[in-house]
Each structure stands twice: as C-alpha cells, then as structure tokens.
Design an enzyme around this catalytic site. Structure first.
Site, PDB file in Angstrom:
ATOM      1  CB  SER A 182      -0.972  -0.065   1.185  1.00 34.44           C
ATOM      2  OG  SER A 182      -2.094   0.743   0.955  1.00 34.44           O
ATOM      3  CG  ASP A 186      -6.475  -3.115  -3.936  1.00 30.71           C
ATOM      4  OD1 ASP A 186      -7.299  -2.385  -3.340  1.00 30.71           O
ATOM      5  OD2 ASP A 186      -5.265  -3.163  -3.624  1.00 30.71           O
ATOM      6  CG  HIS A 217      -5.521  -2.827  -0.035  1.00 30.89           C
ATOM      7  ND1 HIS A 217      -4.879  -2.262  -1.112  1.00 30.89           N
ATOM      8  CD2 HIS A 217      -4.969  -2.240   1.065  1.00 30.89           C
ATOM      9  CE1 HIS A 217      -3.996  -1.377  -0.691  1.00 30.89           C
ATOM     10  NE2 HIS A 217      -4.017  -1.352   0.628  1.00 30.89           N
TER      11      HIS A 217
END
Length: 652
Positions: A198, A304, A335
């Site tokens: 991320s 995602d 995610h």
C-alpha cells in the site's frame, strides 16, 4: 539511463571471503557445489539492533533545522566481525506507530535504549539469519521522525531516498534525533531492496522513480503509481476526502502541531473539481519510469478497490516501454498481502528474488515465467510474458438487441441509441445482476455464449459518445463475465481471506519478536457473474482528461474511459458483457447534478479490449453459438464493494 534487462549478464557477487565462509558451512561432499541461495546461518537472537536518524535536507515542519527520519535496523552481527558487508531489505512506512503493519496490525516496539525490539512483519525474522539487514524507516512526520507527511510528495519520497543514499555513503545520519554524533553505514554494501504494501509500496515506486543508485530492486504490493489516480479518475472523484485528511491521519502528534501549512497546501493543491494540478504532477511516478534503475516485482489484487488496478496497468506499461526488468503476481483478492493469500510460495519466491537481485545468486528465477495469475481461489497459472505474447486489442461494438434494453456486443458496428438515468443508489453489482433485464439506470450489452475460452489480459478502454440532459454527468464502464464461478469474496471484510487461529512460523524468534503468524484461507463466494474490469470519468473532461468543464444539455460529447488492467479467462459457455452507466455507488461519487439522463450514440461507442489472439480469437469464441435466452431472475454476485476504507493502508 534506465535500467535495462540484465539477467543475461548477471555475475555473482560472492567475494573470496564469502566463498571461504560458505565452504565451512557445507558438508565435504557438497563443498564443490555453489549454493543456490542464502541460508539461515546467522544468529537472530544476537543480531545488532540499532537506530539512526538520517538527515533529509528538508525542513518540512519549519522549525529551523533539517528534518531527520528515524531508521530502525536489525542486522546479523557475524558478517561485520568477519569484515564482510551485507545487503539491505527496507520498508519505509507511515504506519509503524499509528496503525500497524500486516494482517495482525503489528507496531514497532522498543527497549529502554530506544532500539527496536519488534520489527513488524516477518522480514527480519526470516532474512536477517540469511545475511540481510532489515531496515524500517518512519516516513517524515510519523512516529519518531521529524517533518511532515505530504502524501507521496517530495517529503515522503525523500524520507526514504535519503536512507538509500546514506546506505551508499552519500548521506548523513546521527545516532540520536537531535545530537551531533554521526552514524556510519560501513556494515552494508549499499545494495538495497525496498518492499512494502500500500503506502509503503507506493514509496518504493516513488524512490525508484528518482533513479537513485544503490536501489537494486523494489517489491511494491498493492501500491499507488500516481496519486491523482488514487483520488480521481478522469475528473470523477473516487473518494470524498483528499490528501490533507490522509496526512493528518498518519502525522505524529508533534507533526500535527507543526504541519498546518503543509496540510493547507495539500488541500489547496487538490481541489475536489478533479482538475489536474502541479501537486499531482509531483506525485505522478509513471511519468518518471524512464529513470527507474531498480528491477520491479509487482504484486496486486485484481479486485483491489482501495488501490485500484489502474495503478498496475499504467506503471507496468511504462516500465515495459523503458526496458525495466520486472515480474508480476496478480491475485483474485482485494487489498491483501501475498503473505496472507499464498504464504509458503510467496516466502520462497521473495527469498529467491532478493537472493538473485541483492546477493547475486544464479538461482534461475530470471528464467521462470514473468507472471503468476490466480484463476480461481488458490489455483494459479503462469505466463512467460505479461501480457502474453499475441495479445492484441479488439474493437467491440454495442448494438441494439432483440429485446429492448438488452443490447448485443460484437465486432460489427451497431446502430441506434440506448439511454439510462444516473441512479446514485445503485452500483455495478446491481447493474450486473440485472444484465438480462431492461432497467433504467444502465445500458447493457452482451455477447452470445462463448464456444471456447477467451482470455483478456491488460488494460481496456471504452469510447462513449453520449448526450447528457444536465450540465454535469459521470460515467462508469464495466466489463463483466456472465456465468457461474467460485471466486474469492473480495467484498467481504477480509477481501478474499479468512484469518484462522493457528500459526505458522517463518524464521527465528525472540521473546519480543515472534516469527509466527496467524494462518489464513481463501474466503470464497459462488456467483453468477464476475466483474472483470472497471473505469470511470467525468464527462466534463471530454476535451481534456486534466480539466473539466460544464456540459451543454442536449449536446453530444465523446470521451474515452480507461479501464483497469486485468487478466481473466471468460470460460466456454459464459458471456462477456459491457455495461455503461452513471454513478457506481461506493466507487465514485455522484455528479453535481440531479440524476442526469444520458443517451448513447451506439455507432460512435466502442470498447477496445486486449484478447490473447486479438479480434480473431474473439470472433472464434463467439461464432456458431446460439443466442442466449435472457433470464428474468436477478443474478447473484458478491455483495456491494466495501466503501468504508478511505486510506491506502496496509494493516491487512
């Protein structure tokens, strides 16, 4: 110059001293053979644990002195005693204090001297005994670092780049946050690999895009490649907040007190109009792909909906254009870190990747397929290259069908029009569920049932010619596989995984830092359709993707929407659908208009979709099949995508 493919000229990095040590670690019968990889021969319990503060050269918090970022280091003790230097695995993150890392939200912990006791995740437990140093960097403005978080901008990127420079003898660090005693990095050879999920992986992208020397490889997981595309797509807002909110979310208490000017600059530079500004140019790493020297091992979930797959397609394609060495994993998850959806294979593969890139082992990973793709939960396939050789875009055209409101999709130019009215209460799941029914909020177009499998691979685009009834309108375009399947339930809170209570261990442990983590398994759903790819736009950006303008009701406009990259096989017997609609609830915000009605000019509307085999493959797959009989029943899919997560965080 950008880094070109270098596997074919790779030379081992082992020195005579290294070779001598290895000879003492193998049995006499095996002593003549070079090892295929690093082994856990060093003591994790006796590892050096230390902290330094690297000077970034910036004064983001305007306190009159340059900002220093905290760098926690865990490294094997033995190599330094033997006069040898080690490579570095580095994770630069804003989350070490505020939020935690990994599926169990681990935070750094420290002893009375301020040295790290627990480094989150398994990297130090596993790699330090194998001869690597593991470095955790607190981005400027977070945890024990000075400065301010500027959300992917100069401060964020320089926080980490300054550490790479220091590791390579080009920077300055100190043993304390405010002291004058300098810290030396003589224990490392400077060869650095950055990894992270991320925001952490985003920083790896950003640092690589500076072309910094010594950064040999990056492993960005679920990472952003352009911050504009995190908040907007072609003017359509994806989230109801901007980078100023995100900066405040992760800033340390000290930074919050000092960083008001930075917060205001972020707010002013990211207007909710969706217009491109200089702030976004600074945070666009794609444009700097030509500078990338590091190899890239990219990992992303194709579902995602936090950091969306558009980031993959544009970054991957830019790296390919500049000859950057690269590898990719694409999962069915949202995610989620690969440690939590393919753990054993991931640890082995990452180990071999770092061994090859940072230690110079000729372990064959460079000769293996470039891409691993999850076709069904826990069922993976590979591609020698990605997208695969022979993939070409075919132009698909929507047309009016035999039933009003249920159109066709094929290679021949359509005729007539189709209309829909934006309903912000509905989403892509509602549209797909009613694909065989005429509903007022969408225009749907479907192929015949396929007579053979059809593979989509790469990024698509949809060109729409539409006449709006209002001065503002948003558009969504969605590709859907219509047919039964078992998929990972990416809309569930686990985004495709379920966390179990049993633990498995990956490396050595100490009292303060366990190498044992909770196991996971796939969380699946049986569905009647699967969303394959998505794209959105504000119709007001028809003339320029970087600046919107009011529309003239009743005037026709043409715009091309970029759809996210994917790799999906539509099986024989299934159908491929294109849906064009307005607000995709939970994924874009509605326009500043009262439910616009849009009329599509079908002859001037089309989709360019990359198929393995191109248009010929599509023609073969759709020829000779009987027309599908529309079903009045609603189809089942995953629940509406989760909409609560508004930060690119990686606590899963």
């Amino acid at each position: 110059m950008p880094k070109r493919t270098r596997f074919t000229t790779w030379r081992p990095l082992a020195t005579a001293a290294t070779a001598a040590l290895l000879a003492t670690l193998v049995t006499p019968a095996a002593a003549h053979a070079a090892p295929r990889g690093s082994e856990p021969v060093y003591s994790y319990a006796d590892a050096v644990r230390e902290a330094v503060w690297v000077d970034t050269g910036l004064d983001g918090d305007r306190d009159g002195r340059t900002d220093r970022v905290a760098v926690d280091i865990v490294r094997p003790r033995e190599p330094a005693r033997q006069g040898r230097k080690v490579p570095v695995i580095m994770d630069a993150s804003p989350y070490y204090s505020c939020c935690g890392r990994g599926n169990e939200s681990q935070k750094k912990t420290y002893d009375a001297n301020g040295d790290v006791v627990r480094m989150p995740l398994y990297y130090d437990n596993y790699f330090v005994p194998r001869g690597y140093a593991v470095v955790g960097v607190d981005l400027a403005g977070t945890s024990r670092s000075d400065g301010c978080v500027d959300v992917g901008g100069r401060s964020d990127v320089r926080s980490a780049k300054a550490v790479v420079d220091w590791l390579n003898g080009r920077g300055v660090a100190y043993t304390t946050r405010t002291g004058t005693t300098r810290a030396d990095a003589g224990w490392t050879n400077g060869r650095t690999g950055m990894i992270g999920k991320s925001w952490d992986g985003t920083i790896a992208n950003g640092v690589a895009a500076t072309g910094v020397r010594g950064l040999e490889t990056i492993v960005p997981i679920s990472a952003i490649s352009s911050w504009y595309d995190y908040y907007f797509q072609q003017g359509a807002p994806l989230y109801d907040s901007g980078p100023d909110w995100l900066s405040n979310y992760v800033n340390s208490p000290d930074a919050r007190a000092k960083c008001g000017a930075v917060q205001q600059k972020l707010a002013d530079g990211a207007p909710r109009s969706g217009d491109w500004t200089p702030l976004w140019s600074e945070r666009d790493y794609v444009k700097a792909a030509r500078k990338v020297r590091a190899s890239v091992f990219l990992v992303h979930g194709m579902q995602d909906l936090n950091v969306r797959m558009k980031h993959v397609g544009q970054w991957w394609d830019a790296l390919a254009r500049h000859g950057v060495e690269r590898k990719i994993w694409l999962s069915q998850t949202g995610h989620v870190d690969p440690f939590d959806f393919r753990r054993a294979t991931w640890v082995e593969t990452l180990h071999r990747w770092f061994d090859h890139e940072l230690m110079g082992y000729d372990n064959g990973i460079d000769r293996e397929p470039m891409a691993d793709i999850e076709r069904a939960p826990d069922r993976w396939t590979t591609s020698r290259t990605w997208p695969p050789s022979g993939t070409r875009a075919a132009t698909l055209r929507p047309g009016q069908g035999a039933q009003d409101g249920v159109g066709t999709l094929g290679l021949r130019r359509g005729h007539g029009t189709a209309s829909f009215t934006d309903d912000p209460a509905l989403s892509e799941t509602d549209w797909a569920a009613a694909i065989d029914r005429a509903t007022p909020e969408k225009a749907g177009f479907v192929t015949r049932p396929l007579v053979r499998d059809l593979r989509l691979s790469g990024s698509s685009e949809v060109t729409v010619t539409a006449t709006p009834s209002t001065s503002a309108a948003h558009l969504s375009a969605v590709l859907v596989d219509i047919g039964p399947a078992t998929i990972r339930d990416y809309a569930d809170s686990g985004e495709g995984i379920t966390t179990l209570t049993d633990r498995t261990c990956w490396g050595a442990s100490t009292t303060g830092d366990s190498a044992c983590f909770k196991e996971t398994k796939a969380k699946t759903a049986d569905v009647d359709y699967t969303i394959v790819s998505r794209g959105w736009a504000d119709l007001g950006t028809h003339a320029s993707a970087r600046k919107g303008a009011p529309l003239t009701p009743g005037k026709r406009y043409t715009i091309t929407l970029d759809l996210a990259a994917t790799d999906h096989v539509v099986p024989r017997g299934h159908r491929l659908a294109l849906i064009i609609a307005g607000t995709d609830r939970g994924l874009i915000d509605p326009p500043q208009a009262d439910r616009p009605r849009l009329t599509l000019d079908l002859p001037r509307t089309s989709a360019r979709v990359p198929f393995t085999g191109g248009a010929a493959a599509f023609a073969r797959a759709t020829s000779g099949a009987a027309p599908a009989t529309p079903d009045d029943a609603l189809l089942d899919g995953v629940r509406e995508p989760r909409t609560t997560q508004r930060v690119p965080e990686g606590s899963r």
